[in-house]
Design a protein around this motif. Structure first.
Motif, short mmCIF file in Angstrom:
data_model
loop_
_atom_site.label_atom_id
_atom_site.label_comp_id
_atom_site.label_asym_id
_atom_site.label_seq_id
_atom_site.Cartn_x
_atom_site.Cartn_y
_atom_site.Cartn_z
N LEU A 1 0.84 -1.20 0.00
CA LEU A 1 0.00 0.00 0.00
C LEU A 1 0.87 1.25 0.00
CD1 LEU A 1 -2.75 -0.92 2.64
CD2 LEU A 1 -3.00 -0.85 0.15
N ASP A 2 0.39 2.28 -0.67
CA ASP A 2 1.10 3.55 -0.73
C ASP A 2 0.80 4.36 0.53
OD1 ASP A 2 2.62 5.65 -1.67
OD2 ASP A 2 0.97 6.52 -2.82
N LEU A 3 1.35 3.88 1.66
CA LEU A 3 1.20 4.54 2.96
C LEU A 3 2.59 4.75 3.55
CD1 LEU A 3 -1.61 2.33 4.60
CD2 LEU A 3 -1.90 4.62 3.63
N SER A 4 2.72 5.78 4.37
CA SER A 4 3.99 6.00 5.07
C SER A 4 4.18 4.86 6.08
CB SER A 4 3.98 7.35 5.79
OG SER A 4 3.01 7.33 6.83
N ALA B 1 -8.31 0.83 4.68
CA ALA B 1 -6.85 0.92 4.56
C ALA B 1 -6.40 2.15 3.77
CB ALA B 1 -6.31 -0.35 3.89
N ASP B 2 -7.35 2.96 3.34
CA ASP B 2 -7.02 4.20 2.63
C ASP B 2 -7.07 5.37 3.62
OD1 ASP B 2 -6.71 2.97 0.14
OD2 ASP B 2 -8.82 3.26 -0.39
N VAL B 3 -6.14 6.32 3.49
CA VAL B 3 -6.10 7.46 4.39
C VAL B 3 -7.31 8.38 4.16
CG1 VAL B 3 -4.77 9.51 5.04
CG2 VAL B 3 -3.59 7.36 4.58
N GLU B 4 -7.71 8.52 2.92
CA GLU B 4 -8.89 9.35 2.61
C GLU B 4 -10.15 8.64 3.09
OE1 GLU B 4 -8.94 12.48 1.32
OE2 GLU B 4 -6.76 12.34 1.48
N SER C 1 -14.63 4.05 -4.74
CA SER C 1 -14.04 2.78 -4.31
C SER C 1 -12.99 3.03 -3.24
CB SER C 1 -13.38 2.07 -5.49
OG SER C 1 -14.31 1.82 -6.50
N ALA C 2 -12.74 1.99 -2.44
CA ALA C 2 -11.69 2.08 -1.42
C ALA C 2 -11.13 0.70 -1.15
CB ALA C 2 -12.23 2.71 -0.13
N ARG C 3 -9.93 0.69 -0.56
CA ARG C 3 -9.28 -0.57 -0.19
C ARG C 3 -9.46 -0.81 1.29
NH1 ARG C 3 -3.60 1.05 -2.59
NH2 ARG C 3 -4.18 2.80 -1.29
N TYR C 4 -9.68 -2.09 1.61
CA TYR C 4 -9.91 -2.51 3.00
C TYR C 4 -9.03 -3.70 3.32
CZ TYR C 4 -14.11 0.40 3.31
OH TYR C 4 -14.98 1.47 3.36
N LEU C 5 -8.67 -3.80 4.59
CA LEU C 5 -7.92 -4.93 5.12
C LEU C 5 -8.93 -5.88 5.78
CD1 LEU C 5 -5.20 -6.29 5.97
CD2 LEU C 5 -5.25 -4.81 7.99
N VAL C 6 -8.92 -7.15 5.38
CA VAL C 6 -9.82 -8.14 5.97
C VAL C 6 -9.24 -8.55 7.32
CG1 VAL C 6 -10.86 -10.42 5.73
CG2 VAL C 6 -10.61 -8.95 3.72
N GLU D 1 -19.58 8.58 6.21
CA GLU D 1 -18.30 8.12 5.68
C GLU D 1 -17.54 7.36 6.75
OE1 GLU D 1 -16.56 11.83 4.38
OE2 GLU D 1 -15.63 12.18 6.31
N LEU D 2 -16.59 6.56 6.28
CA LEU D 2 -15.73 5.78 7.17
C LEU D 2 -14.34 6.38 7.09
CD1 LEU D 2 -16.32 3.24 8.88
CD2 LEU D 2 -15.40 1.87 7.03
N GLU D 3 -13.71 6.58 8.25
CA GLU D 3 -12.37 7.17 8.33
C GLU D 3 -11.31 6.06 8.26
OE1 GLU D 3 -11.73 10.48 8.60
OE2 GLU D 3 -13.87 10.98 8.60
#
Length: 179
Positions: free
Chosen positions: A66-69, A138-141, A120-125, A150-152
């Motif tokens: 994932l493109d996360l810090s 799993a997305d910052v936005e 669309s968004a990405r989630y961790l199962v 909305e979900l944070e």
């Protein structure tokens, strides 16, 4: 990356009304799960177990593409461990998400995609319970679920598996391809 050790301890902080993870060396991680969604044992001090450490490593490996810090990856992985261990059971809220064609069976730790009418968004199962799975954004936005809802980042929702789609992350190879 933050490495678990045997001194880490889960505890509930009454003052902040939050589950915390004492990481030692005066570092404390505040879990994003609201206290009303925690099971009873989350309110007692307990150690960060070998199973917790293994789950943490599994999640870190799953989210590595994932493109996360690095700090955001640690935050996501620690919140996911807390959810897998301390989150109360919940009913699916699949009506927010578009149904996908074909049956899908995600595995714990997988990154999946969920679509709403707003994007669309990405989630961790976190946990697949057969026909539905507990998932963490799993997305910052924020992911807009419906008008005004909305979900944070690190937000948790349970979704029927027929709403999920596979996500293929490009792992960094660390190699220069020369032709």
């Amino acid at each position: 990356m933050l490495k678990p050790n045997n001194s880490w301890t889960w505890y509930y902080d009454q003052k902040n009304d939050s589950l915390m993870l004492d990481l030692g060396e005066e570092m404390v991680f505040r879990v994003s799960i609201p206290s009303k969604h925690l099971i009873a044992c989350a309110f007692s001090r307990c150690e960060f177990t070998v199973d917790d450490a293994s789950t943490y490593q599994t999640y870190l490996e799953s989210i590595s593409g994932l493109d996360l810090s690095a700090p955001r990856k640690v935050e996501l992985a620690l919140n996911a461990v807390a959810a897998s261990r301390f989150h109360k059971p919940m009913m699916p809220k699949s009506w927010f998400f578009s149904q996908q064609e074909g049956a899908y069976t995600p595995y714990n730790g997988e990154i999946i995609g969920l679509d709403t009418d707003f994007g669309s968004a990405r989630y961790l199962v976190i946990e697949n319970s057969g026909c539905a799975s507990l998932c963490m954004l799993a997305d910052v936005e924020p992911h807009v679920l419906a008008s005004g809802k909305e979900l944070e980042f690190c937000g948790i929702i349970k979704v029927m598996n027929d709403r999920m789609q596979a996500i293929h992350l490009d792992a960094e190879l660390g190699l220069a391809l020369v032709g």
